[in-house]
Design a protein around this motif. Structure first.
Motif, short mmCIF file in Angstrom:
data_model
loop_
_atom_site.label_atom_id
_atom_site.label_comp_id
_atom_site.label_asym_id
_atom_site.label_seq_id
_atom_site.Cartn_x
_atom_site.Cartn_y
_atom_site.Cartn_z
N PRO A 119 0.91 -1.07 0.07
CA PRO A 119 0.04 -0.04 0.06
C PRO A 119 0.86 1.29 -0.28
O PRO A 119 2.10 1.13 0.46
N ASP A 121 1.24 3.64 1.65
CA ASP A 121 1.80 4.34 2.89
C ASP A 121 3.02 3.29 3.44
O ASP A 121 3.53 3.47 4.55
N PRO A 123 2.61 0.33 5.37
CA PRO A 123 2.40 0.19 6.87
C PRO A 123 3.40 -0.67 7.63
O PRO A 123 3.85 -0.31 8.79
N PRO A 165 2.64 -16.47 4.17
CA PRO A 165 1.66 -15.61 3.62
C PRO A 165 0.52 -16.01 4.43
O PRO A 165 0.29 -16.69 5.16
N ASP A 166 -0.61 -15.01 4.38
CA ASP A 166 -1.91 -15.14 5.10
C ASP A 166 -3.08 -15.42 4.20
O ASP A 166 -4.06 -16.02 4.82
N THR A 167 -2.91 -15.44 2.93
CA THR A 167 -4.03 -15.81 1.91
C THR A 167 -3.17 -16.21 0.62
O THR A 167 -2.50 -15.64 0.32
N TYR A 168 -3.94 -17.22 0.15
CA TYR A 168 -3.31 -17.60 -1.40
C TYR A 168 -4.80 -17.05 -2.29
O TYR A 168 -5.61 -17.54 -2.20
N ARG A 178 -6.01 -7.05 -2.72
CA ARG A 178 -5.58 -6.89 -1.24
C ARG A 178 -4.68 -6.02 -0.72
O ARG A 178 -4.84 -5.11 0.08
N LEU A 181 -6.63 -2.34 -1.32
CA LEU A 181 -7.55 -2.24 -0.38
C LEU A 181 -6.72 -2.02 1.21
O LEU A 181 -7.54 -1.37 2.34
N GLY A 182 -5.46 -2.01 1.20
CA GLY A 182 -4.83 -2.04 2.31
C GLY A 182 -5.01 -3.10 3.35
O GLY A 182 -4.66 -2.90 4.58
N GLU A 183 -5.50 -4.16 2.85
CA GLU A 183 -5.83 -5.21 3.73
C GLU A 183 -4.67 -6.10 3.98
O GLU A 183 -4.67 -6.74 4.97
N VAL A 184 -3.56 -5.97 3.05
CA VAL A 184 -2.47 -6.77 3.40
C VAL A 184 -1.18 -5.60 3.54
O VAL A 184 -1.42 -4.61 2.82
N ASP A 185 -0.13 -5.98 4.00
CA ASP A 185 1.05 -5.34 3.97
C ASP A 185 1.79 -5.26 2.76
O ASP A 185 2.55 -4.54 2.37
N ARG B 126 -9.06 -4.09 7.31
CA ARG B 126 -8.15 -3.33 8.11
C ARG B 126 -8.49 -1.83 7.98
O ARG B 126 -8.15 -1.13 8.90
N ARG B 127 -9.11 -1.44 6.87
CA ARG B 127 -9.58 -0.17 6.60
C ARG B 127 -10.88 0.16 6.59
O ARG B 127 -11.55 0.95 6.23
N PHE B 144 -8.41 -12.86 7.03
CA PHE B 144 -7.58 -13.76 6.98
C PHE B 144 -7.43 -14.44 8.30
O PHE B 144 -6.37 -15.39 8.61
N GLY B 226 -10.22 -14.76 2.65
CA GLY B 226 -9.13 -15.00 1.90
C GLY B 226 -8.99 -16.86 2.01
O GLY B 226 -10.02 -17.26 2.48
N SER B 227 -7.88 -17.42 1.50
CA SER B 227 -7.74 -18.69 1.47
C SER B 227 -6.60 -18.99 1.85
O SER B 227 -5.38 -18.97 1.23
N PHE B 228 -6.38 -19.87 3.08
CA PHE B 228 -5.26 -20.33 3.61
C PHE B 228 -5.45 -21.64 4.29
O PHE B 228 -6.27 -21.76 5.11
N THR B 232 -8.40 -20.80 6.83
CA THR B 232 -9.69 -20.12 6.19
C THR B 232 -10.12 -20.84 5.20
O THR B 232 -10.96 -20.75 4.57
N ARG B 233 -9.15 -22.04 4.67
CA ARG B 233 -9.53 -22.47 3.28
C ARG B 233 -10.38 -23.91 3.77
O ARG B 233 -10.11 -24.86 4.06
#
Lengths: 254, 278
Positions: A119, A121, A123, A165-168, A178, A181-185, B126-127, B144, B226-228, B232-233
């Motif tokens: 993102p 900024d 974060p 990772p937190d999501t694939y 992602r 939207l700023g949902e991930v770093d 997060r936002r 997530f 998400g999917s992990f 979460t999967r």
């Protein structure tokens, strides 16, 4: 008895099929292709191909172009399942190989490079690939099945880093979203995606020794309902104008 | 073919049960059955029976199945705690605007689940509207995480429970409730000891429906959570993922989910039949 029971659903099925069918690629008075053209393309080709749409429809006013953008492995499965498409463009040669003989002599038209996207900024203060091993960093990667996921795995292997990772995500644009939207770093996406996303994100190029890239093959499908228009479209992508559009989008053109 | 015979020759038992089904209804009805069942027949016909053992024994499958069962159970419990009181309010409270409230809270039934996922992200991302504060004040981010899966499933499945319980409440005569009130029981006591036992079958049916819907949830989950693997999967996400890698595995996983859903449905019908016959 059986035939009567079966007749109705068959008619319904035909009706449904007719809704999505193509006019045959009969030539118009000037000898160019006409009808509908369906192009299945890797999600990362969206901007470049959308720009080529206008050029193509100007050159071939009788043709209506429909694009379907998705993860390359999804597209390959759709082609294998008999999707009535004319052109397939994937983000890696292995995903193109999945459709086997259904693709008529694929040619590589572009190359894309993996970048870290954060993102705007930033974060988490990401500066390098090594930062992505920190479990505190929220990271989105493409699923290993799609080309950007495979390219990411190559980059991490080359750098000797194990990411957390937190999501694939199912395709590269989903991973990019992602970050937008700023949902991930951070996420690992292609250079072209970072350029297309504009002001909301920043790209961090990878060093040369872990730089991971992928080739984009394009092919006319052997079962294309409109092969004439399909060949014309592939020719446009490979033309000087097509190469310029791809270059402007951030691709390397062979 | 010489002459067309009626599509279904009624057996004596059927003949006794009711009038013959006219052809004009029988044909579309048969077509409807085909539309609903042929895809499942195809799924079974493509089942990789020989390789199913290896596919289903893979650790990711157990992981996805266990996650799915835990999340659907949590979503069902949450829906019971929140949904039964809401159903009571909708059925009994005689508040103004109940009709509008019912329409709003049951919107997720007709909403595409992916819309629910986007909406949850806008709220708890997060936002998001609330999520930004959760992050700033408590350092908590919801997407997530397994909690996000439970929330997504609850958003989609809760209205099914509410509708089912509200219907049962409306159908149940109020006499006993009023008698309890006359005898001096307060409303909470009446609800707990008189109303709830009488609508228990409706609550169970609603909970089973809610569980089955939560188990199958895909769109809201993949968008919001998400999917992990392991986090979460859930099964539907694992099926979608397998479809791109190994369609045979996707078929095997799909059949497993069909079997689970059938168990839920049979449990529901057993309960329902018991109620009708009892």
């Amino acid at each position: 008895m059986l035939s009567r029971l079966v007749a109705l659903p068959v008619l319904v099925a035909l009706g449904v099929a007719a809704c999505g069918s193509h006019a045959p690629g009969a030539d118009d008075a000037e000898g160019g292709p006409t009808g509908a053209l369906t192009v299945l393309a890797a999600a990362s080709l969206r901007d470049a191909f959308e720009r080529l749409r206008g050029v193509f429809e100007d050159e071939h006013p009788g043709v209506t172009v429909t694009f379907a953008f998705a993860g390359s492995s999804t597209l390959a499965q759709q082609v294998l399942a008999g999707a009535p498409a004319d052109v397939l463009a994937t983000a890696s040669t292995p995903t193109m190989a999945l459709v086997g003989d259904l693709a008529d002599e694929p040619v590589v038209v572009a190359r894309n490079t993996l970048e870290i996207v954060v993102p705007v900024d930033n974060p988490a203060g990401i500066t390098s690939l090594a930062d992505l091993a920190d479990p505190g960093v929220t990271l989105a990667l493409c699923a290993p099945e799609v080309p950007c996921g495979a390219a990411a795995a190559d980059a991490f292997a080359a750098a000797g880093i194990t990411p957390t990772p937190d999501t694939y995500e199912k395709d590269v644009t989903a991973a990019l979203t992602r970050a937008v939207l700023g949902e991930v770093d951070a996420a690992l996406v292609y250079r072209t995606d970072v350029l297309a996303a504009g002001e909301s994100v920043r790209g961090i190029p990878l060093p040369d020794d872990v730089r991971s890239s992928t080739d984009y093959p394009v092919a006319v499908l052997t079962e294309a309902p409109n092969p004439d228009a399909a060949r014309a479209f592939v020719a446009l992508v490979r033309s000087a104008q097509g190469r310029q559009v791809l270059t402007e989008a951030g691709f390397e053109v062979p | 073919m010489t002459r067309t015979r009626p599509p279904v020759r009624p057996r004596p038992a059927e003949h006794r049960a009711g009038p013959r089904v006219p052809l004009v209804l029988a044909l579309p009805a048969a077509a409807a059955v085909l539309v609903l069942l042929l895809p499942l027949v195809a799924l079974v016909s493509r089942a990789p029976w020989s390789g199913a053992g290896t596919v289903l024994a893979a650790p990711e499958v157990g992981q996805a199945l266990w996650l799915s069962l835990r999340c659907a159970t949590a979503a069902t419990l949450l829906s019971l705690v929140l949904g039964v009181p809401l159903a009571w309010v909708l059925a009994r409270a005689d508040l103004p605007g109940t009709g509008v409230l019912r329409a709003l809270v049951t919107l997720p039934v007709v909403l595409p689940p992916v819309v629910g996922g986007v909406a949850l992200l806008m709220l708890l991302g997060r936002r998001g509207l609330l999520g930004a504060h959760l992050d700033a004040w408590f350092g908590v981010t919801v997407p997530f995480t397994t909690v996000a899966v439970v929330l997504a499933e609850t958003f989609v499945a809760l209205p099914f429970l509410v509708l089912s319980v509200e219907g049962t409440l409306r159908a149940a005569p109020r006499g006993a409730d009023e008698a309890a009130a006359v005898l001096g029981a307060d409303r909470w006591y009446t609800f707990r000891r008189v109303t709830l036992p009488r609508v228990a079958p409706g609550v169970v049916a609603g909970a089973v429906l809610c569980f089955a819907r939560a188990l199958g949830e895909f769109g809201a989950t993949v968008t919001f959570a998400g999917s992990f693997p392991g986090t979460t999967r859930t099964m539907p996400l694992a099926i979608q993922e397998a479809m791109e890698r190994d369609p045979d595995a996707a078929v095997a996983l799909s059949l497993l989910l069909v079997a689970l859903s059938l168990v839920a449905l049979v449990a529901l019908h057993g309960r329902w039949a018991g109620r009708v016959l009892g």
